[in-house]
Motif scaffolding. Sequence first.
Motif, PDB file in Angstrom:
ATOM      1  N   PRO A 215      -8.888  -7.798  39.496  1.00 49.11           N
ATOM      2  CA  PRO A 215      -9.588  -9.066  39.247  1.00 49.11           C
ATOM      3  C   PRO A 215     -10.324  -9.637  40.451  1.00 49.11           C
ATOM      4  N   ALA A 219     -17.877  -6.891  42.867  1.00 52.41           N
ATOM      5  CA  ALA A 219     -18.614  -6.224  41.789  1.00 52.41           C
ATOM      6  C   ALA A 219     -19.613  -5.207  42.325  1.00 52.41           C
ATOM      7  N   PRO A 263      -9.441 -15.737  41.451  1.00 51.90           N
ATOM      8  CA  PRO A 263     -10.376 -14.911  40.659  1.00 51.90           C
ATOM      9  C   PRO A 263      -9.782 -14.412  39.350  1.00 51.90           C
ATOM     10  N   THR A 264      -8.482 -14.124  39.328  1.00 45.60           N
ATOM     11  CA  THR A 264      -7.839 -13.718  38.077  1.00 45.60           C
ATOM     12  C   THR A 264      -7.944 -14.830  37.039  1.00 45.60           C
ATOM     13  N   GLN A 265      -7.729 -16.063  37.479  1.00 39.77           N
ATOM     14  CA  GLN A 265      -7.848 -17.204  36.580  1.00 39.77           C
ATOM     15  C   GLN A 265      -9.297 -17.436  36.171  1.00 39.77           C
ATOM     16  N   ALA A 266     -10.218 -17.240  37.120  1.00 38.28           N
ATOM     17  CA  ALA A 266     -11.638 -17.476  36.838  1.00 38.28           C
ATOM     18  C   ALA A 266     -12.126 -16.601  35.690  1.00 38.28           C
ATOM     19  N   LYS A 267     -11.652 -15.364  35.631  1.00 39.31           N
ATOM     20  CA  LYS A 267     -12.083 -14.473  34.555  1.00 39.31           C
ATOM     21  C   LYS A 267     -11.606 -14.976  33.199  1.00 39.31           C
ATOM     22  N   LEU A 268     -10.408 -15.555  33.163  1.00 39.40           N
ATOM     23  CA  LEU A 268      -9.907 -16.122  31.909  1.00 39.40           C
ATOM     24  C   LEU A 268     -10.703 -17.362  31.523  1.00 39.40           C
ATOM     25  N   GLU A 270     -13.890 -18.062  32.253  1.00 39.36           N
ATOM     26  CA  GLU A 270     -15.298 -17.817  31.933  1.00 39.36           C
ATOM     27  C   GLU A 270     -15.510 -16.827  30.799  1.00 39.36           C
ATOM     28  N   ARG A 271     -14.442 -16.234  30.313  1.00 38.26           N
ATOM     29  CA  ARG A 271     -14.576 -15.226  29.263  1.00 38.26           C
ATOM     30  C   ARG A 271     -14.991 -15.873  27.942  1.00 38.26           C
ATOM     31  N   ARG A 294     -11.442 -24.432  32.250  1.00 37.68           N
ATOM     32  CA  ARG A 294     -11.988 -23.999  30.965  1.00 37.68           C
ATOM     33  C   ARG A 294     -12.766 -25.132  30.309  1.00 37.68           C
ATOM     34  N   HIS A 297     -16.013 -25.410  32.072  1.00 36.74           N
ATOM     35  CA  HIS A 297     -16.885 -24.296  31.680  1.00 36.74           C
ATOM     36  C   HIS A 297     -17.503 -24.541  30.304  1.00 36.74           C
TER      37      HIS A 297
END
Length: 763
Positions: A215, A219, A263-268, A270-271, A294, A297
């Motif tokens: 995570p 990139a 970053p692990t939380q950010a992916k959840l 912004e998904r 969330r 977002h």
Amino acid sequence: MTASGVTLRLLERADKEILKLPRTVKGAFFDFQHKFRTNPNTTGLKLQRLKGDHRLWSARVNDEYRALLLRLADDDWLIVSVKHRKDVYNRLSYGVNQVTGGIEYVDLEVVEDKVLGRPPGAADAAPAASRPLPPAAPAATPPAPRPEPLFTAWSDRQLAELGVAEPLLSVIRTLTTEDQLLGLVEYAPQLTGEVLIALFDGASYDDVLDRVTGPVAAAEPVDRDDFAAAARRPATVVTTTDEDLRGALESGDFGRWKSFLHPTQAKLVERRYSGPARVGGGPGTGKTVVALHRVRHLVRQLPAGHDKPVLLTTYNKNLAADLRSRLLELGGEELLARVDVTHVDQLALRVVREAEPGNGKQAIDDGQAVREWRALLDELGEDGWDPEFLHEEWTQVILGQAVGNRTDYFRARRAGRGKSIGRGERAEIWQLAERFTQRLDRLGRQTWDQVAERAARLEMGREQRIANIARQREEAGGLDNIHLQDTSGGRLRHRYRHVVVDEAQDLRPAHWKMLRAMAPRTPDDLFLVGDTHQRIYKNQVTLGSLGVNIRGRSAKLTLSYRTTRQILRSALAVLGETAYDDLDGGTEDLAGYRSVLSGGLPAGHPFPDWEAEREGVAALIARWDADPDTDVPHERIAVCVPTNQMAAEMGLTLKLHGIDAVEIRSDGPNSSAGVHIGTMFRFKGLEYQRMIIAGVTDGLVPREDVTRLRDREPTRYRQEIQRARSLLFVAATRARDTVDVFWHGRPSPFLDSSWLRPDPDVG
């Protein structure tokens, strides 16, 4: 960017260092960074490059302290540390992590001194970042056998691929104890600590690569010589403004984790989800942080407007107030203007009163409702029924399944209710339930369960009308049928576009029916966070049966940002081996739940009676106040007890000792200063630096009446014991730094040996 064109940023690890400095140095540093932004070449700052290094510079904060800075570009600077002037020439290491692409900084000399116990000055001072560790001198006599190093199973290459800081590899190879590991984690870059803790806790290489490293991996390919690009990556967590720094200095380290987004939380956050989604995780893993981000977002995706299409809700008033405050901090009035923040019972009451303006009934809680059941049974001369059992049967079966008549009740499923009842008993219960509702009507009262069930029916009816309108419009080729619109003449629509729920495990079945009907069944409709290990009410639900399908859209957070490993280990022992549900018919555990924070072990304080125990609590707080090394405001200290009566008595004792005490009520603390006191129920969702849990006595935790259910109603006994364990678990995990447990007589059976370690100074 300031008017002078100078950019000055602060690496997160330096931020943490500064928070530990003396108050006068903090003030000097704030002045320093303001002057540096204005003109870094000011004579008083004494900006100079460290010998032997082309990128690392030193600048004067005050007579004793220096800031160490990386020059990323001509006018782009990053503060990586603030040190006493005698420590400026320690062996310092910095670089760009090959996996995350973020900037990392390590003081190798401090690591070796603190972690390995090497005497200060054992190595020559050297400013060069790349200087290798000195080889160990040969021993004069054969060394005693050493324990096996912790990380022999993984090669240097594997550890580097997982994101471990390469300058620390030689130190990592020497670690043989958990204490050494925790010491290293305190000084290591964050990803290094997370990786090592996960491996130590038994996770496989592939699992760590997937859950911990993946995570946060960059990139794009990482150029390890491009520091300017590295500073812009999310992996380089920085403070950029005077206001950010001032807020950190004034608030202290406590609460940092409340707004930090891993970053692990950010992916959840912004998904994009195709339907309802759920995020679980243990205490302190940042579930609420994820919920708040969330919300922000979702608001950012909205078209311009003045309505509030996003609902943020939770199960009680004080948590809703806390969510509102934190959302305001996160995005200001502009964000708050598009979000309806309210607790779920208040929302249900609003729906009912909107539909029934003449409904002025007083809403009562479960405790008051049980008292009304008891009064009814007394009036009828009925002594064969337990009022708590009847109340739960009424709320969980009759109201919970929307049973409308006696025949349906005879067919209703009673899974999990424990006590088996026959048809004749069901007939008696139905008759008693009818009399109970009549009694409430006569008294002008209604329970919150009744309010929630009525609101759910109203919202489900509204949803059905919306569906009818859509179907009629489709059949009419897109034309509206005016007879299917609402009475105001406006277009009927769902109340919200998005619903976000915090502490989801404590909502009633009717709440979920209501919330499901409030938003259209579209992508990103419902987002809920919660942990069933922290369920403190009797609202066990299967979301799929209530129209909230989260299958395939669930995730779990495993890293605690609040609770130390020592507290966490003892708290997990409180839960025992009981199975916990996942809100959707399956089971859930806290496997992989971990912390990279380290602190002291919980301390136990036995006393002969409750009065002596209260005196012991007052003595402990007085001891903290008298300690010159302890700088903890009273509002960051909490005393948690089993009952309201005990809370009142504890507050009186503290005040008699000159200690300000603040009661936590249903809407939160009733004052801004003083030690917070309340029952275990009141501390859900709150955090403190020091937590005192008093009255943890057998017969109080769990209650004696629960123990008596063991043989008579084993299923109900197991449920009540699980809830009592969860309450103590919640209380223990409110703490960041320390937990002290007090009891009188015999301690609670939930406490294992890790809780019973005595404090030599108290008790």
